[in-house]
Scaffold this active site. Structure first.
Site, PDB file in Angstrom:
ATOM      1  N   ASP A   1      -1.382   6.761   6.380  1.00  5.87           N
ATOM      2  CA  ASP A   1      -2.482   5.910   5.941  1.00  5.87           C
ATOM      3  C   ASP A   1      -2.763   4.961   7.106  1.00  5.87           C
ATOM      4  O   ASP A   1      -1.972   4.067   7.383  1.00  5.87           O
ATOM      5  CB  ASP A   1      -2.058   5.141   4.683  1.00  5.87           C
ATOM      6  CG  ASP A   1      -3.088   4.088   4.261  1.00  5.87           C
ATOM      7  OD1 ASP A   1      -4.144   3.976   4.917  1.00  5.87           O
ATOM      8  OD2 ASP A   1      -2.814   3.383   3.270  1.00  5.87           O
TER       9      ASP A   1
ATOM     10  N   LYS B   1     -12.447  -1.444   7.792  1.00  3.35           N
ATOM     11  CA  LYS B   1     -11.850  -2.396   8.743  1.00  3.35           C
ATOM     12  C   LYS B   1     -12.375  -2.104  10.157  1.00  3.35           C
ATOM     13  O   LYS B   1     -13.217  -2.819  10.665  1.00  3.35           O
ATOM     14  CB  LYS B   1     -10.323  -2.349   8.704  1.00  3.35           C
ATOM     15  CG  LYS B   1      -9.744  -2.935   7.413  1.00  3.35           C
ATOM     16  CD  LYS B   1      -9.187  -1.846   6.575  1.00  3.35           C
ATOM     17  CE  LYS B   1      -8.265  -2.256   5.457  1.00  3.35           C
ATOM     18  NZ  LYS B   1      -8.643  -3.347   4.597  1.00  3.35           N
TER      19      LYS B   1
ATOM     20  N   TRP C   1       0.827  -1.207   0.000  1.00  5.33           N
ATOM     21  CA  TRP C   1       0.000   0.000   0.000  1.00  5.33           C
ATOM     22  C   TRP C   1       0.859   1.254   0.000  1.00  5.33           C
ATOM     23  O   TRP C   1       0.519   2.242  -0.654  1.00  5.33           O
ATOM     24  CB  TRP C   1      -0.973  -0.006   1.181  1.00  5.33           C
ATOM     25  CG  TRP C   1      -1.976  -1.116   1.082  1.00  5.33           C
ATOM     26  CD1 TRP C   1      -2.104  -2.188   1.913  1.00  5.33           C
ATOM     27  CD2 TRP C   1      -2.966  -1.291   0.063  1.00  5.33           C
ATOM     28  NE1 TRP C   1      -3.118  -3.009   1.481  1.00  5.33           N
ATOM     29  CE2 TRP C   1      -3.658  -2.487   0.362  1.00  5.33           C
ATOM     30  CE3 TRP C   1      -3.330  -0.560  -1.075  1.00  5.33           C
ATOM     31  CZ2 TRP C   1      -4.703  -2.965  -0.443  1.00  5.33           C
ATOM     32  CZ3 TRP C   1      -4.373  -1.039  -1.873  1.00  5.33           C
ATOM     33  CH2 TRP C   1      -5.038  -2.221  -1.556  1.00  5.33           C
TER      34      TRP C   1
HETATM   35  N1  PMP Z   1      -4.187   1.259   2.595  1.00  4.29           N
HETATM   36  C1  PMP Z   1      -4.241   0.168   3.386  1.00  4.29           C
HETATM   37  C2  PMP Z   1      -3.320   0.062   4.554  1.00  4.29           C
HETATM   38  C3  PMP Z   1      -5.166  -0.842   3.090  1.00  4.29           C
HETATM   39  O1  PMP Z   1      -5.226  -1.938   3.867  1.00  4.29           O
HETATM   40  C4  PMP Z   1      -6.009  -0.705   1.963  1.00  4.29           C
HETATM   41  C5  PMP Z   1      -6.999  -1.763   1.566  1.00  4.29           C
HETATM   42  N2  PMP Z   1      -7.739  -2.310   2.370  1.00  4.29           N
HETATM   43  C6  PMP Z   1      -5.910   0.430   1.185  1.00  4.29           C
HETATM   44  C7  PMP Z   1      -4.985   1.399   1.533  1.00  4.29           C
HETATM   45  C8  PMP Z   1      -6.797   0.643  -0.007  1.00  4.29           C
HETATM   46  O2  PMP Z   1      -8.026   0.993   0.463  1.00  4.29           O
HETATM   47  P1  PMP Z   1      -9.292   1.265  -0.478  1.00  4.29           P
HETATM   48  O3  PMP Z   1      -9.701  -0.056  -1.014  1.00  4.29           O
HETATM   49  O4  PMP Z   1     -10.272   1.855   0.486  1.00  4.29           O
HETATM   50  O5  PMP Z   1      -8.889   2.213  -1.522  1.00  4.29           O
END
Ligand code: PMP
Length: 360
Positions: free
Chosen positions: A173, A197, A102
């Site tokens: 993040d 989450k 990520w």
């Molecule tokens: N950052 C982290 C730490 C994640 O775990 C996730 C996905 N679950 C994301 C970003 C991407 O999130 P989204 O699907 O809401 O764009």
């Protein structure tokens, strides 16, 4: 009613009390003769829910008036782009700490917007088994901001203490561990988290951002992407995801009723200690690849002797009502996500199964 033990990585388990409240209120919200999703986002009924959710975020995390609390859309992935669009002006550079897939994605987006560099990485052939120490960070004192991923959902690592970035704003993040405990929000310039989450259903992204960064943010980007637009309109510039925010309100109110984040943290630590304790005890069979001082309290990853055994473990667990245990498609292995709403009883059930399975 049979509810499973839900170890999904996200969307993930939500507190039963929050779901039951939604069920009770669904058809006729507070005697208004319609559900909350049928109300105008400009009406009194929805506005009260919206503002209560904002207040609960502020109260639970101790967010001061120096910060805006925003509810945006597009997920954390959109924030990968929107953060640099707002905070990375021409002629400046942003620092990214790479601790997993990520954060790699966040960096890729920043590079499309402007200059961004790697301040540290624990990739080690994409294994990412730890987060870096303060001394490993090669920070640019002139950087527009430093970006970290507080919890690495795929690799099961988590910052135990946040880095000191001096005067440079720290951006995090926190998609997969926000609200797992209380922390000092004033250390951060901006925090963002997809809700699905610990906070609620997918569809809403929480952003906590220092007001001076919003005021100083770029205004040469489309208004819909400017934090200033959403801050000036209390996140009601356009139609917000009202049902997601309503459910988030239910989750936050439930957390508050449990005794706030101190109680939430104590429960999460008990769950993590139980699971890691079992992994350490059964280490001749299960391998926990993450360095002990980087272990995540939210996503616990481990391997079995063979991939076939991992498949059998996941399948046998599902038959016993424990779902969502397959590791991410990019990493394999087993991953138990034990977010706020996962109970100690679910973790104990998993541990009992692990003991049985290891006996063969
Ligand atoms: N950052 C982290 C730490 C994640 O775990 C996730 C996905 N679950 C994301 C970003 C991407 O999130 P989204 O699907 O809401 O764009």
């Amino acid at each position: 009613m049979a509810r499973v033990h839900n170890f999904n990585a996200g969307p993930a388990s939500l507190p039963l009390a929050a779901l039951e409240r939604a069920q009770r209120e669904l058809i006729d919200f507070e005697g208004t003769g319609m559900s909350i999703i049928e109300h105008s986002h400009r009406g009194k009924a929805y506005e009260a829910v919206h503002n209560e959710a904002i207040k609960l975020v502020r109260d639970l995390l101790g967010v001061s008036d120096d910060y805006h609390v925003l509810f945006l859309q597009g997920g954390a992935s959109q924030q990968f782009a929107v953060v640099p669009m707002n905070l990375l002006p021409a002629g400046k550079s942003a620092d990214y700490v790479l601790t997993g897939g990520w954060s790699e994605k966040a960096l890729e987006e920043a590079k499309r917007v402007g200059n961004a560099r790697v301040a540290a990485t624990t990739a080690d052939n994409k294994k990412y088994t730890r987060v870096p120490k303060q001394g490993e960070l090669q920070l640019d004192p002139e950087a527009a901001y430093v970006h970290i991923t507080s919890n690495n959902t795929l690799f099961g690592t988590q910052w135990q203490e946040f880095p000191d970035t001096g005067k440079v704003p720290l951006v995090a993040d926190m998609s997969s561990d926000i609200l797992w405990r209380k922390f000092d929000v004033s250390k951060f310039g901006l925090i963002y988290a997809g809700a699905q989450k610990n906070i609620g259903p997918s569809g809403v992204t929480l952003v906590i951002v220092r007001k001076d960064l919003v005021d100083g943010g770029r205004k040469d980007i489309p208004v819909i992407f400017q934090y200033a637009t959403h801050a000036a309109n209390n996140s009601l510039y356009n139609t917000p995801p009202t049902f997601a925010i309503y459910l988030m309100r239910n989750v936050l109110a439930h957390l508050a009723s449990q005794g706030g984040l101190e109680a939430v943290e104590a429960n999460n630590r008990k769950k993590a200690d139980t699971l890691y304790g079992a992994l350490d005890e059964l280490s001749s069979y299960y391998k926990a690849p993450v360095a002990k001082d980087s272990r995540s309290t939210m996503n616990v990853v481990f391997r079995l002797p063979t991939e076939d055994l991992e498949k059998k473990f996941v399948a046998d667990a599902a038959k016993k009502g424990m779902v969502g245990l397959a590791g991410h498609r990019s990493t394999g292995g087993v991953r138990a996500s034990i977010y706020n709403a996962v109970t100690l009883e679910s973790v104990e059930t998993l541990v009992a199964f692990m003991r049985e399975f290891a006996k063969g």
